[in-house]
Scaffold this motif. Structure first.
Motif, PDB file in Angstrom:
ATOM      1  N   GLY A  46       0.414  -1.304  -0.349  1.00  0.00           N
ATOM      2  CA  GLY A  46       0.154  -0.193   0.324  1.00  0.00           C
ATOM      3  C   GLY A  46       0.875   1.189   0.510  1.00  0.00           C
ATOM      4  O   GLY A  46       2.319   1.016  -0.115  1.00  0.00           O
ATOM      5  N   ARG A  95      -3.288   4.762  -1.612  1.00  0.00           N
ATOM      6  CA  ARG A  95      -3.918   3.022  -1.663  1.00  0.00           C
ATOM      7  C   ARG A  95      -3.349   1.626  -0.519  1.00  0.00           C
ATOM      8  O   ARG A  95      -2.371   1.972   0.103  1.00  0.00           O
ATOM      9  CB  ARG A  95      -3.229   2.286  -3.344  1.00  0.00           C
ATOM     10  CG  ARG A  95      -3.507   0.549  -3.554  1.00  0.00           C
ATOM     11  CD  ARG A  95      -2.642   0.858  -5.212  1.00  0.00           C
ATOM     12  NE  ARG A  95      -1.851  -0.168  -4.573  1.00  0.00           N
ATOM     13  CZ  ARG A  95      -0.120  -0.053  -5.217  1.00  0.00           C
ATOM     14  NH1 ARG A  95      -0.728   0.368  -6.062  1.00  0.00           N
ATOM     15  NH2 ARG A  95       0.820  -1.024  -4.400  1.00  0.00           N
ATOM     16  N   TYR A  96      -4.314   1.509  -0.317  1.00  0.00           N
ATOM     17  CA  TYR A  96      -4.546  -0.085   0.798  1.00  0.00           C
ATOM     18  C   TYR A  96      -3.718  -0.835   0.769  1.00  0.00           C
ATOM     19  O   TYR A  96      -3.573  -1.053  -1.208  1.00  0.00           O
ATOM     20  CB  TYR A  96      -5.998  -0.316   1.312  1.00  0.00           C
ATOM     21  CG  TYR A  96      -6.473  -0.231   1.649  1.00  0.00           C
ATOM     22  CD1 TYR A  96      -6.972   0.209   3.525  1.00  0.00           C
ATOM     23  CD2 TYR A  96      -7.953   1.103   0.686  1.00  0.00           C
ATOM     24  CE1 TYR A  96      -7.755   0.793   4.006  1.00  0.00           C
ATOM     25  CE2 TYR A  96      -8.199   1.482   1.816  1.00  0.00           C
ATOM     26  CZ  TYR A  96      -8.464   1.596   3.445  1.00  0.00           C
ATOM     27  OH  TYR A  96      -9.605   2.589   4.091  1.00  0.00           O
ATOM     28  N   ARG A  98      -3.055  -4.996  -0.640  1.00  0.00           N
ATOM     29  CA  ARG A  98      -3.798  -5.113  -1.143  1.00  0.00           C
ATOM     30  C   ARG A  98      -4.007  -6.925  -1.541  1.00  0.00           C
ATOM     31  O   ARG A  98      -2.804  -7.659  -2.253  1.00  0.00           O
ATOM     32  CB  ARG A  98      -5.445  -5.011  -2.034  1.00  0.00           C
ATOM     33  CG  ARG A  98      -4.533  -4.171  -3.565  1.00  0.00           C
ATOM     34  CD  ARG A  98      -4.727  -3.601  -4.417  1.00  0.00           C
ATOM     35  NE  ARG A  98      -3.994  -3.598  -5.253  1.00  0.00           N
ATOM     36  CZ  ARG A  98      -4.403  -3.290  -6.801  1.00  0.00           C
ATOM     37  NH1 ARG A  98      -5.690  -2.400  -6.738  1.00  0.00           N
ATOM     38  NH2 ARG A  98      -3.992  -3.262  -7.611  1.00  0.00           N
ATOM     39  N   HIS A 110      -8.761  -5.661   0.509  1.00  0.00           N
ATOM     40  CA  HIS A 110      -7.989  -4.709   0.993  1.00  0.00           C
ATOM     41  C   HIS A 110      -7.502  -4.802   2.287  1.00  0.00           C
ATOM     42  O   HIS A 110      -8.929  -5.092   3.075  1.00  0.00           O
ATOM     43  CB  HIS A 110      -9.038  -3.078   0.750  1.00  0.00           C
ATOM     44  CG  HIS A 110      -9.062  -3.096  -0.636  1.00  0.00           C
ATOM     45  ND1 HIS A 110      -8.066  -2.188  -1.817  1.00  0.00           N
ATOM     46  CD2 HIS A 110     -10.219  -2.931  -1.154  1.00  0.00           C
ATOM     47  CE1 HIS A 110      -8.279  -2.727  -2.974  1.00  0.00           C
ATOM     48  NE2 HIS A 110     -10.093  -2.735  -2.991  1.00  0.00           N
ATOM     49  N   HIS A 137      -9.178  -8.352   5.753  1.00  0.00           N
ATOM     50  CA  HIS A 137      -8.982  -7.804   4.533  1.00  0.00           C
ATOM     51  C   HIS A 137     -10.561  -7.511   4.015  1.00  0.00           C
ATOM     52  O   HIS A 137     -11.554  -8.729   4.764  1.00  0.00           O
ATOM     53  CB  HIS A 137      -8.374  -8.788   2.829  1.00  0.00           C
ATOM     54  CG  HIS A 137      -6.910  -8.418   3.464  1.00  0.00           C
ATOM     55  ND1 HIS A 137      -6.196 -10.181   3.780  1.00  0.00           N
ATOM     56  CD2 HIS A 137      -6.111  -8.395   3.224  1.00  0.00           C
ATOM     57  CE1 HIS A 137      -5.491  -9.734   3.774  1.00  0.00           C
ATOM     58  NE2 HIS A 137      -4.669  -8.512   3.060  1.00  0.00           N
TER      59      HIS A 137
END
Length: 185
Positions: A46, A95-96, A98, A110, A137
């Motif tokens: 991320g 952005r996570y 993932r 994510h 997630h």
């Protein structure tokens, strides 16, 4: 939660702890699960840095290392609207971390949080491990079937194991968090 023994009609599903069995992935085993999409899980990092995790005044928790009753936990730094509060322009903004699970899930999952339990909460074929790392997630925030998927990693200590500096760094951060909580009490 229902106890392992006793009243099985308590009206709730017994979720944890559970004993994980590896027979689902063994070729030609009677419990083998046939799978339409068999591939290795793919992971992508991320946008958050270490500093985003430990000192982020835009996050719900300025320090995202938490000490819970059941585990040590690291949250992704999000605001009150579940928007990720760290930006890395070289990785495309927010952005996570993932993962692309195998077995037919078409979208990315994510990372919501990481937990470390000592000793392991679950067992594998009856064996309890020294520690358990759980990566939780979520599917998609706007998906009508939003679900939580977990990856569990069992850890066992060995006398001659190689040092793991990143784990040491995380433990030190939880110690700092504990010291701060004690001061606040």
């Amino acid at each position: 939660w229902c106890p392992a023994e006793g009243d099985i009609d308590c009206g709730q599903h017994r979720q944890s702890p559970i004993d994980l069995n590896r027979d689902r992935g063994l070729w030609n085993h009677p419990n083998e699960k046939k799978c339409p999409d068999w591939h290795w899980m793919k992971y992508e990092d991320g946008a958050c840095t270490w500093e985003d995790m430990i000192d982020n005044d835009e996050s719900i928790h300025r320090n995202n290392f938490l000490i819970r009753r059941h585990a040590l936990q690291i949250l992704q730094p999000v605001d009150g609207n579940d928007r990720l509060r760290c930006v890395n322009e070289t990785q495309g903004g927010r952005r996570y971390p993932r993962v692309d699970y195998s077995k037919g899930f078409p979208d990315w999952w994510h990372l919501a949080h990481t937990e470390i339990s000592v000793p392991s909460e679950h067992t594998q074929e009856g064996k309890r491990y020294d520690a358990e790392v759980t990566l939780a997630h979520f599917y998609e925030t706007d998906h009508y079937k939003n679900q939580l998927g977990k990856i569990v990693i069992f850890m066992q200590a060995y006398d001659f194991a190689e040092p793991w500096p990143f784990l040491d760094k995380m433990i030190c951060q939880w110690r700092e968090t504990e010291e701060q909580q004690r001061k606040n009490c």
